[in-house]
Write an enzyme that holds these catalytic residues in place. Structure first.
Site: not given
Ligand code: DQA
Length: 144
Positions: A10-11, A18, A23, A77, A80, A101, A103, A110
């Site tokens: 998501p997102n 964002r 990011y 990825n 959240a 995985e 990020h 963080r």
């Molecule tokens: C994320 C890190 C997560 O904590 C966050 O909720 C994201 C992006 C990253 O790519 O750094 O949505 O996965």
């Protein structure tokens, strides 16, 4: 030809807009283009399927679909959902191929609530804090 499935949670469809300080300023499509160009520069000709969903159950179903395709590795990825989703963790545990995985940010630096990464319990490799190069490094981790 080696095949990879890259799943984004998501997102991540909002990259570019964002929190660019966290990011970066590239959109997901720009990161995809960057990854595909650079991986070719390294001399690899790959079949990479990119998938993004904001919905937990859709991500679970996509992971399950990876059971019936011949992939070299699954890259995810979970965004959240990494911090909350037992369902995604359980789905990843069914996959017999290597799991990377990713990020984009370094979640270790963080918020406290980002320190727990349920889905990482199923990962063979974890790449964090590498921004637009995150997916490239995830692919290379399974190719070098
Ligand atoms: C994320 C890190 C997560 O904590 C966050 O909720 C994201 C992006 C990253 O790519 O750094 O949505 O996965």
């Amino acid at each position: 030809m080696k095949k990879f499935l890259i799943i984004n949670g998501p997102n991540l469809n909002m990259l570019g807009l964002r929190e660019p300080d966290v990011y970066g300023s590239l959109t997901l499509n720009e990161i995809i283009a960057h990854t595909e160009t650079r991986v070719k520069d390294f001399g690899f000709d790959l079949n990479v399927e990119w998938y993004q969903s904001n919905i937990e159950g859709e991500i679970v179903s996509k992971i399950q679909s990876a059971l019936s395709i011949d992939i070299t590795a699954l890259i995810i990825n979970p965004a959240a959902y990494s911090h909350t989703s037992v369902a995604i963790l359980d789905a990843l545990k069914i996959v017999k191929k290597p799991i990377v995985e990713v990020h984009l940010s370094n979640t270790n630096k963080r918020d406290e609530f980002r320190q727990k990464k349920l889905t990482a319990m199923a990962a063979d490799v974890i790449i964090e804090g590498q921004g637009k190069n995150s997916y490239l490094l995830a692919l290379l981790s399974q190719l070098l």
